[in-house]
Design a protein around this motif. Sequence first.
Motif, mmCIF file in Angstrom:
data_model
loop_
_atom_site.group_PDB
_atom_site.id
_atom_site.type_symbol
_atom_site.label_atom_id
_atom_site.label_comp_id
_atom_site.label_asym_id
_atom_site.label_seq_id
_atom_site.Cartn_x
_atom_site.Cartn_y
_atom_site.Cartn_z
ATOM 1 N N UNK A 157 51.048 40.956 40.938
ATOM 2 C CA UNK A 157 51.483 41.580 42.199
ATOM 3 C C UNK A 157 50.340 42.336 42.871
ATOM 4 N N UNK A 158 49.506 42.990 42.072
ATOM 5 C CA UNK A 158 48.398 43.758 42.654
ATOM 6 C C UNK A 158 47.308 42.861 43.209
ATOM 7 N N UNK A 159 47.319 41.580 42.835
ATOM 8 C CA UNK A 159 46.278 40.658 43.281
ATOM 9 C C UNK A 159 46.724 39.840 44.491
ATOM 10 N N UNK A 160 47.833 40.250 45.132
ATOM 11 C CA UNK A 160 48.366 39.492 46.265
ATOM 12 C C UNK A 160 47.333 39.308 47.382
ATOM 13 N N UNK A 161 46.648 40.394 47.722
ATOM 14 C CA UNK A 161 45.708 40.327 48.830
ATOM 15 C C UNK A 161 44.476 39.503 48.482
ATOM 16 N N UNK A 162 44.262 39.256 47.191
ATOM 17 C CA UNK A 162 43.092 38.490 46.782
ATOM 18 C C UNK A 162 43.214 37.005 47.037
ATOM 19 N N UNK A 163 44.392 36.534 47.478
ATOM 20 C CA UNK A 163 44.577 35.109 47.721
ATOM 21 C C UNK A 163 44.354 34.733 49.180
ATOM 22 N N UNK A 164 44.003 35.706 50.015
ATOM 23 C CA UNK A 164 43.699 35.415 51.402
ATOM 24 C C UNK A 164 44.901 35.013 52.235
ATOM 25 N N UNK A 165 46.097 35.394 51.813
ATOM 26 C CA UNK A 165 47.328 35.068 52.537
ATOM 27 C C UNK A 165 47.958 36.371 53.020
ATOM 28 N N UNK A 166 48.644 36.310 54.163
ATOM 29 C CA UNK A 166 49.315 37.486 54.705
ATOM 30 C C UNK A 166 50.208 38.131 53.639
ATOM 31 N N UNK A 275 43.611 47.923 33.865
ATOM 32 C CA UNK A 275 42.910 46.720 33.401
ATOM 33 C C UNK A 275 42.066 46.120 34.512
ATOM 34 N N UNK A 276 42.476 46.313 35.749
ATOM 35 C CA UNK A 276 41.683 45.778 36.872
ATOM 36 C C UNK A 276 40.280 46.367 36.899
ATOM 37 N N UNK A 277 40.127 47.558 36.348
ATOM 38 C CA UNK A 277 38.792 48.160 36.313
ATOM 39 C C UNK A 277 37.847 47.410 35.383
ATOM 40 N N UNK A 278 38.421 46.578 34.498
ATOM 41 C CA UNK A 278 37.578 45.779 33.604
ATOM 42 C C UNK A 278 36.759 44.751 34.370
ATOM 43 N N UNK A 279 37.083 44.522 35.651
ATOM 44 C CA UNK A 279 36.296 43.600 36.471
ATOM 45 C C UNK A 279 34.868 44.091 36.657
ATOM 46 N N UNK A 280 34.625 45.393 36.444
ATOM 47 C CA UNK A 280 33.261 45.917 36.524
ATOM 48 C C UNK A 280 32.387 45.354 35.415
ATOM 49 N N UNK A 283 34.030 39.744 36.207
ATOM 50 C CA UNK A 283 35.157 39.535 37.135
ATOM 51 C C UNK A 283 36.365 38.841 36.515
ATOM 52 N N UNK A 284 36.163 38.003 35.487
ATOM 53 C CA UNK A 284 37.293 37.240 34.936
ATOM 54 C C UNK A 284 38.026 37.990 33.833
ATOM 55 N N UNK A 285 37.493 39.125 33.380
ATOM 56 C CA UNK A 285 38.101 39.823 32.239
ATOM 57 C C UNK A 285 39.538 40.274 32.505
ATOM 58 N N UNK A 286 39.873 40.821 33.696
ATOM 59 C CA UNK A 286 41.288 41.193 33.926
ATOM 60 C C UNK A 286 42.244 40.011 33.785
ATOM 61 N N UNK A 287 41.862 38.839 34.326
ATOM 62 C CA UNK A 287 42.733 37.673 34.209
ATOM 63 C C UNK A 287 42.888 37.223 32.757
ATOM 64 N N UNK A 288 41.816 37.350 31.971
ATOM 65 C CA UNK A 288 41.893 36.995 30.554
ATOM 66 C C UNK A 288 42.911 37.885 29.850
ATOM 67 N N UNK A 289 42.871 39.177 30.147
ATOM 68 C CA UNK A 289 43.795 40.120 29.506
ATOM 69 C C UNK A 289 45.218 39.900 29.992
#
Length: 322
Positions: A157-166, A275-280, A283-289
């Motif tokens: 849900x928090x990654x909604x804006x990351x898909x480039x869709x309204x 967990x999103x902070x693990x992207x520092x 970048x793929x670590x949050x998705x892995x978790x």
Amino acid sequence: MAGVSLNSASLCMEWIPTEARAVVGTVNGYCYTLGQFVLAAVAFGLPHWRWLQLVVSLPFFLFFLYSWLFVESARWQVISGRPDLALKGLRKVARVNGRKEEGDKLSEEALRALVQREPPAPGGALAALVRTPGMRTVSCGVSFVWFSTSFAYYGLAMDLQGFGVDIYLSQLVFGAVDIPAKLASVLAISCVGRRVAQGGSLALAGICILANIVVPTGLQTLRMALAVIGKGSLAASFNCAYIFSGELFPTVIRQTGMGLGGTMARVGSMVAPLVRMAADVTPVLPLVIYGAAPIISAIATCFLPETRNAPLPETVKDVERR
């Protein structure tokens, strides 16, 4: 909100016959889906957050008033040593259903004979969740399921804006996928069993999230499609979890057990943003978790007992016998 959902799930579990439990639970789940549609529309029409909060909150006063019309669980009242109140509630239900004569035939002695009371154990309901081997297995398995479902759900849900869709369109699509997902879940729950449906929905959600790691960022449509399938799988997992968890815990501590699951879901929703902070790191670590958590929980589900077509356990001893 957690209290409302858990209480309503427990009441439905203890009043609805076994064969109709999955269908009624899914109908309740569709009410959540309807709420998501309404929220998207209201948020679009009321962009100011204070007005949005007011409009969303006011209906709860109406819900509070009519909640007093609900009949308390007769199972719980008999187990708690209140057969007189259970008898009164059952006769009211029989009258509403047009079976007053059957209700008049009931007696307190008959209710006591149907349900065996268990002497109170030291430590109360919380200690009962982990006192015996069977209860430890159930409590740990349910904790894994609720934590990972909520954890991955809010991660998506928090990654909604990351898909480039309204964002409003994304919210609408994420709500629409619940319709086929919950329909598939009720068919799986009824036909192949609770354990398979629960584990399968979690595993599919984890696979979809992990698959987005290898999809190039330029393929936004494919990434969005995988996220939508993953979100639908998590919606199906939530639907299964309410039914499966309620059938795993005995009546004497069912509400406490459901509370444990709800608490773990809240913990998952709190941990997900961190967990999103693990992207520092990469970048793929949050998705892995986010993807690994539901897959691990799917494996943990294999250790839980199947409850399809089984009577609800009334005491901890009933759980240990399964």
